[in-house]
Design a protein around this motif. Structure first.
Motif, PDB file in Angstrom:
ATOM      1  N   TRP A   3       0.876  -1.222   0.121  1.00  0.00           N
ATOM      2  CA  TRP A   3       0.127   0.135   0.173  1.00  0.00           C
ATOM      3  C   TRP A   3       0.922   1.301   0.091  1.00  0.00           C
ATOM      4  O   TRP A   3       2.112   1.147   0.105  1.00  0.00           O
ATOM      5  CB  TRP A   3      -0.798  -0.073   1.301  1.00  0.00           C
ATOM      6  CG  TRP A   3      -0.197  -0.057   2.622  1.00  0.00           C
ATOM      7  CD1 TRP A   3       0.070  -1.184   3.250  1.00  0.00           C
ATOM      8  CD2 TRP A   3       0.413   0.977   3.272  1.00  0.00           C
ATOM      9  NE1 TRP A   3       0.789  -1.032   4.334  1.00  0.00           N
ATOM     10  CE2 TRP A   3       0.972   0.528   4.338  1.00  0.00           C
ATOM     11  CE3 TRP A   3       0.273   2.721   3.040  1.00  0.00           C
ATOM     12  CZ2 TRP A   3       1.559   1.217   5.522  1.00  0.00           C
ATOM     13  CZ3 TRP A   3       0.811   3.176   4.223  1.00  0.00           C
ATOM     14  CH2 TRP A   3       1.560   2.510   5.368  1.00  0.00           C
ATOM     15  N   ALA A   4       0.234   2.370  -0.379  1.00  0.00           N
ATOM     16  CA  ALA A   4       0.824   3.644  -0.200  1.00  0.00           C
ATOM     17  C   ALA A   4       0.142   4.747   0.107  1.00  0.00           C
ATOM     18  O   ALA A   4      -1.230   4.853  -0.111  1.00  0.00           O
ATOM     19  CB  ALA A   4       1.520   3.952  -1.739  1.00  0.00           C
ATOM     20  N   TYR A   5       0.398   5.643   0.867  1.00  0.00           N
ATOM     21  CA  TYR A   5      -0.343   6.705   1.447  1.00  0.00           C
ATOM     22  C   TYR A   5      -0.838   7.812   0.303  1.00  0.00           C
ATOM     23  O   TYR A   5      -1.861   8.110   0.281  1.00  0.00           O
ATOM     24  CB  TYR A   5       0.385   7.702   2.435  1.00  0.00           C
ATOM     25  CG  TYR A   5       0.507   7.218   3.867  1.00  0.00           C
ATOM     26  CD1 TYR A   5      -0.501   7.058   4.431  1.00  0.00           C
ATOM     27  CD2 TYR A   5       2.038   6.711   4.168  1.00  0.00           C
ATOM     28  CE1 TYR A   5      -0.381   6.319   5.837  1.00  0.00           C
ATOM     29  CE2 TYR A   5       2.101   6.271   5.344  1.00  0.00           C
ATOM     30  CZ  TYR A   5       1.072   6.200   6.397  1.00  0.00           C
ATOM     31  OH  TYR A   5       1.181   5.478   7.580  1.00  0.00           O
ATOM     32  N   ASN A   6       0.141   7.827  -0.544  1.00  0.00           N
ATOM     33  CA  ASN A   6      -0.431   9.046  -1.759  1.00  0.00           C
ATOM     34  C   ASN A   6       0.571   8.598  -2.922  1.00  0.00           C
ATOM     35  O   ASN A   6       1.363   7.762  -2.864  1.00  0.00           O
ATOM     36  CB  ASN A   6      -0.457  10.197  -1.349  1.00  0.00           C
ATOM     37  CG  ASN A   6       1.037  10.694  -0.762  1.00  0.00           C
ATOM     38  OD1 ASN A   6       2.055   9.967  -0.764  1.00  0.00           O
ATOM     39  ND2 ASN A   6       0.856  11.337   0.513  1.00  0.00           N
ATOM     40  N   ALA A   7       0.729   9.513  -3.980  1.00  0.00           N
ATOM     41  CA  ALA A   7       1.519   9.145  -5.112  1.00  0.00           C
ATOM     42  C   ALA A   7       2.847   9.599  -4.849  1.00  0.00           C
ATOM     43  O   ALA A   7       3.745   8.745  -5.283  1.00  0.00           O
ATOM     44  CB  ALA A   7       0.791  10.191  -6.216  1.00  0.00           C
ATOM     45  N   GLU A   8       3.150  10.381  -3.744  1.00  0.00           N
ATOM     46  CA  GLU A   8       4.356  10.635  -3.690  1.00  0.00           C
ATOM     47  C   GLU A   8       5.314   9.345  -2.993  1.00  0.00           C
ATOM     48  O   GLU A   8       6.521   8.886  -2.976  1.00  0.00           O
ATOM     49  CB  GLU A   8       4.828  11.877  -2.912  1.00  0.00           C
ATOM     50  CG  GLU A   8       4.305  13.117  -3.697  1.00  0.00           C
ATOM     51  CD  GLU A   8       3.095  13.422  -3.530  1.00  0.00           C
ATOM     52  OE1 GLU A   8       2.111  12.935  -2.841  1.00  0.00           O
ATOM     53  OE2 GLU A   8       2.663  14.164  -4.376  1.00  0.00           O
ATOM     54  N   HIS A   9       4.378   8.672  -2.195  1.00  0.00           N
ATOM     55  CA  HIS A   9       4.848   7.550  -1.396  1.00  0.00           C
ATOM     56  C   HIS A   9       4.892   6.440  -2.367  1.00  0.00           C
ATOM     57  O   HIS A   9       6.058   5.621  -2.327  1.00  0.00           O
ATOM     58  CB  HIS A   9       3.811   7.197  -0.320  1.00  0.00           C
ATOM     59  CG  HIS A   9       4.156   6.027   0.777  1.00  0.00           C
ATOM     60  ND1 HIS A   9       3.304   5.209   1.172  1.00  0.00           N
ATOM     61  CD2 HIS A   9       5.314   5.617   1.187  1.00  0.00           C
ATOM     62  CE1 HIS A   9       4.041   4.176   1.746  1.00  0.00           C
ATOM     63  NE2 HIS A   9       5.220   4.632   1.876  1.00  0.00           N
ATOM     64  N   LEU A  10       4.120   6.243  -3.242  1.00  0.00           N
ATOM     65  CA  LEU A  10       4.400   5.345  -4.367  1.00  0.00           C
ATOM     66  C   LEU A  10       5.486   5.510  -5.114  1.00  0.00           C
ATOM     67  O   LEU A  10       6.512   4.514  -5.485  1.00  0.00           O
ATOM     68  CB  LEU A  10       3.202   5.333  -4.964  1.00  0.00           C
ATOM     69  CG  LEU A  10       2.844   4.127  -6.348  1.00  0.00           C
ATOM     70  CD1 LEU A  10       3.056   2.788  -5.574  1.00  0.00           C
ATOM     71  CD2 LEU A  10       1.466   4.141  -6.987  1.00  0.00           C
ATOM     72  N   ALA A  64      -8.144   9.539  -9.215  1.00  0.00           N
ATOM     73  CA  ALA A  64      -8.114  10.996  -9.412  1.00  0.00           C
ATOM     74  C   ALA A  64      -9.051  11.325 -10.597  1.00  0.00           C
ATOM     75  O   ALA A  64      -9.603  12.337 -10.531  1.00  0.00           O
ATOM     76  CB  ALA A  64      -6.553  11.228  -9.896  1.00  0.00           C
ATOM     77  N   CYS A  65      -9.239  10.602 -11.573  1.00  0.00           N
ATOM     78  CA  CYS A  65      -9.957  10.887 -12.768  1.00  0.00           C
ATOM     79  C   CYS A  65     -11.518  10.978 -12.069  1.00  0.00           C
ATOM     80  O   CYS A  65     -12.358  11.942 -12.502  1.00  0.00           O
ATOM     81  CB  CYS A  65     -10.009   9.875 -13.636  1.00  0.00           C
ATOM     82  SG  CYS A  65      -8.370  10.025 -14.732  1.00  0.00           S
ATOM     83  N   TYR A  66     -11.881   9.980 -11.286  1.00  0.00           N
ATOM     84  CA  TYR A  66     -13.316  10.243 -10.467  1.00  0.00           C
ATOM     85  C   TYR A  66     -13.275  11.386  -9.870  1.00  0.00           C
ATOM     86  O   TYR A  66     -14.559  12.078  -9.939  1.00  0.00           O
ATOM     87  CB  TYR A  66     -13.360   8.888  -9.757  1.00  0.00           C
ATOM     88  CG  TYR A  66     -14.816   9.015  -8.983  1.00  0.00           C
ATOM     89  CD1 TYR A  66     -15.954   8.571  -9.919  1.00  0.00           C
ATOM     90  CD2 TYR A  66     -15.064   9.233  -7.802  1.00  0.00           C
ATOM     91  CE1 TYR A  66     -17.031   8.682  -9.186  1.00  0.00           C
ATOM     92  CE2 TYR A  66     -16.110   9.403  -7.274  1.00  0.00           C
ATOM     93  CZ  TYR A  66     -17.125   8.925  -7.862  1.00  0.00           C
ATOM     94  OH  TYR A  66     -18.389   9.130  -7.043  1.00  0.00           O
ATOM     95  N   GLU A  67     -12.207  11.600  -9.132  1.00  0.00           N
ATOM     96  CA  GLU A  67     -12.720  12.761  -8.201  1.00  0.00           C
ATOM     97  C   GLU A  67     -12.790  14.197  -9.100  1.00  0.00           C
ATOM     98  O   GLU A  67     -13.691  14.931  -8.854  1.00  0.00           O
ATOM     99  CB  GLU A  67     -11.326  12.932  -7.379  1.00  0.00           C
ATOM    100  CG  GLU A  67     -11.674  11.697  -6.261  1.00  0.00           C
ATOM    101  CD  GLU A  67     -10.257  11.813  -5.364  1.00  0.00           C
ATOM    102  OE1 GLU A  67      -9.309  12.660  -5.524  1.00  0.00           O
ATOM    103  OE2 GLU A  67     -10.184  11.223  -4.144  1.00  0.00           O
ATOM    104  N   ILE A  68     -11.828  14.091 -10.125  1.00  0.00           N
ATOM    105  CA  ILE A  68     -11.692  15.464 -11.243  1.00  0.00           C
ATOM    106  C   ILE A  68     -13.018  15.463 -11.625  1.00  0.00           C
ATOM    107  O   ILE A  68     -14.091  16.418 -12.061  1.00  0.00           O
ATOM    108  CB  ILE A  68     -10.826  15.385 -11.936  1.00  0.00           C
ATOM    109  CG1 ILE A  68      -9.273  15.571 -11.485  1.00  0.00           C
ATOM    110  CG2 ILE A  68     -10.896  16.380 -13.210  1.00  0.00           C
ATOM    111  CD1 ILE A  68      -8.256  15.167 -12.266  1.00  0.00           C
ATOM    112  N   ASP A  69     -13.413  14.245 -12.118  1.00  0.00           N
ATOM    113  CA  ASP A  69     -14.818  14.187 -13.085  1.00  0.00           C
ATOM    114  C   ASP A  69     -16.252  14.707 -12.181  1.00  0.00           C
ATOM    115  O   ASP A  69     -17.193  15.256 -12.413  1.00  0.00           O
ATOM    116  CB  ASP A  69     -15.010  12.725 -13.659  1.00  0.00           C
ATOM    117  CG  ASP A  69     -16.194  12.739 -14.723  1.00  0.00           C
ATOM    118  OD1 ASP A  69     -16.607  13.499 -15.361  1.00  0.00           O
ATOM    119  OD2 ASP A  69     -17.171  11.732 -14.550  1.00  0.00           O
TER     120      ASP A  69
END
Length: 82
Positions: A3-10, A64-69
């Motif tokens: 798992w990762a907290y966010n994109a930076e962690h990944l 991210a796409c879902y949240e933007i949409d």
């Protein structure tokens, strides 16, 4: 389980796993890398871990796409309310 907290962690996890030479300060146990599980650091698991990172990256993009949409829909819906 990976798992990762966010994109930076990944991003960090991918860079760490891809690295063939991993330098660290001796007698230091406070870094994120020092806290990673041994199975993640093991070279024999590199391909599997990077595959999991790729799966997480796809899921992250979908969210991210879902949240933007969804945000655009809210703005569009509010345009119709007067």
């Amino acid at each position: 389980m990976l798992w990762a907290y966010n994109a930076e962690h990944l991003d960090f996890l991918e860079r760490y796993v891809r690295a063939f030479i991993r330098e660290r300060e001796p007698n230091r146990n406070g870094s994120l890398a020092s806290r990673l599980p041994a199975w993640l650091k093991d070279a024999k698991n590199r391909d599997a871990v990077l595959g999991c990172c790729a799966t997480l990256r796809v899921r992250l993009r979908k969210v991210a796409c879902y949240e933007i949409d969804a945000g655009q829909r809210r703005v569009a819906d509010s345009d119709h309310v007067h």
